[in-house]
Motif scaffolding. Sequence first.
Motif, PDB file in Angstrom:
ATOM      1  N   TYR A  49       0.832  -1.207   0.000  1.00 56.14           N
ATOM      2  CA  TYR A  49       0.000   0.000   0.000  1.00 56.14           C
ATOM      3  C   TYR A  49       0.866   1.256   0.000  1.00 56.14           C
ATOM      4  N   LEU A  50       0.276   2.325  -0.511  1.00 54.14           N
ATOM      5  CA  LEU A  50       0.897   3.642  -0.501  1.00 54.14           C
ATOM      6  C   LEU A  50      -0.155   4.651  -0.064  1.00 54.14           C
ATOM      7  N   ILE A  51       0.260   5.577   0.799  1.00 54.80           N
ATOM      8  CA  ILE A  51      -0.611   6.692   1.164  1.00 54.80           C
ATOM      9  C   ILE A  51       0.063   7.982   0.723  1.00 54.80           C
ATOM     10  N   THR A  52      -0.684   8.835   0.027  1.00 53.07           N
ATOM     11  CA  THR A  52      -0.209  10.152  -0.371  1.00 53.07           C
ATOM     12  C   THR A  52      -1.100  11.197   0.282  1.00 53.07           C
ATOM     13  N   CYS A  53      -0.503  12.267   0.798  1.00 56.82           N
ATOM     14  CA  CYS A  53      -1.266  13.248   1.567  1.00 56.82           C
ATOM     15  C   CYS A  53      -0.953  14.667   1.137  1.00 56.82           C
ATOM     16  N   CYS A  54      -1.966  15.481   1.127  1.00 59.93           N
ATOM     17  CA  CYS A  54      -1.836  16.930   1.034  1.00 59.93           C
ATOM     18  C   CYS A  54      -3.099  17.512   1.635  1.00 59.93           C
ATOM     19  N   ASP A  55      -4.117  17.752   0.797  1.00 63.67           N
ATOM     20  CA  ASP A  55      -5.390  18.234   1.310  1.00 63.67           C
ATOM     21  C   ASP A  55      -6.189  17.104   1.962  1.00 63.67           C
ATOM     22  N   TYR A  56      -5.929  15.866   1.574  1.00 60.84           N
ATOM     23  CA  TYR A  56      -6.545  14.688   2.192  1.00 60.84           C
ATOM     24  C   TYR A  56      -5.692  13.472   1.846  1.00 60.84           C
ATOM     25  N   SER A  64       0.339  -6.109  -9.920  1.00 61.48           N
ATOM     26  CA  SER A  64       1.015  -6.339 -11.197  1.00 61.48           C
ATOM     27  C   SER A  64       0.506  -5.404 -12.280  1.00 61.48           C
ATOM     28  N   LYS A  65      -0.675  -4.810 -12.073  1.00 62.97           N
ATOM     29  CA  LYS A  65      -1.251  -3.895 -13.051  1.00 62.97           C
ATOM     30  C   LYS A  65      -0.934  -2.440 -12.748  1.00 62.97           C
ATOM     31  N   GLY A  66      -0.132  -2.203 -11.701  1.00 67.08           N
ATOM     32  CA  GLY A  66       0.244  -0.840 -11.346  1.00 67.08           C
ATOM     33  C   GLY A  66      -0.336  -0.411 -10.016  1.00 67.08           C
ATOM     34  N   VAL A  67      -0.135   0.847  -9.673  1.00 65.42           N
ATOM     35  CA  VAL A  67      -0.619   1.410  -8.421  1.00 65.42           C
ATOM     36  C   VAL A  67      -1.992   2.032  -8.653  1.00 65.42           C
ATOM     37  N   LYS A  68      -2.996   1.526  -7.952  1.00 65.29           N
ATOM     38  CA  LYS A  68      -4.378   1.966  -8.153  1.00 65.29           C
ATOM     39  C   LYS A  68      -4.954   2.548  -6.860  1.00 65.29           C
ATOM     40  N   GLN A  69      -5.702   3.649  -7.008  1.00 65.55           N
ATOM     41  CA  GLN A  69      -6.351   4.243  -5.846  1.00 65.55           C
ATOM     42  C   GLN A  69      -7.508   3.360  -5.398  1.00 65.55           C
TER      43      GLN A  69
END
Length: 254
Positions: A49-56, A64-69
């Motif tokens: 998992y990856l978490i990205t933050c700024c406004d939320y 295998s298909k990439g990074v998906k939200q």
Amino acid sequence: KMATAADLNKPIIWAVDFAADNIKTEKLMELSGHNYITKVMGWSPDGNYLITCCDYPLLWRDSSKGVKQIGKLTQDDSEVHAMHWSPDSKRVLIGTQKNHLFLHEIETKQLIKKLELDYIPVGMAWDPLNNYLAVLTTENCVTIFSPQNLELKKKVSFNIGSSKFSDMNSKRLDRHIAWSPDGEYCICPSLEDRNELPIVCGINRTKDFTVTSVYAGPSAAITCVSFLNMLFKKDREFYSVFAVGDSDGNVSIW
């Protein structure tokens, strides 16, 4: 894979080849979903998992298909200054400009606990044994919490005399703290750097979370500390190694 922030609002995912003589990187994709520049992000310890933050905070899953939200985590619509994953990748703690902490369960994407602080959380770390959370605030204090329910365990002040954050030279809100790999020490930069000799404080878990060691420098406001994820043995004693980085790009090893 590696994730980096960009000048725009789209974090970039890279493939990294460490096996090559010179480390090679390849841009794989950009992540869309934020309205502003992403300032805080982090992979889960298991790499799924990856978490990205700024406004939320946005939650992403690697496959295998990439990074998906796969979701958006609850917070108070203010800027995120700090986040940290649990060592088992099941939970994440997020701190915001409005002095709030948000503890989330990743599998259900549910909010476990919201806690209001008196000051802005600017750095946090989850101990590797999953017993404690450490949060550095602009009060120049580290508060130790239970990772289960954010119950307060201990508060440690780094202030000298009547120092206040408003009186300090550095107002940087990007401060990274770290636990040693054995969970014994939490290393934190003091926000008190008016004396042009910034320090890092070592909090000892086995000594009731008191400051038992202080490290000086390098030379400017200390923004990050990081432990090597292993212990070293010499003459029947074990040692841990960590790096300290400042806002001028200097690094010292301890």
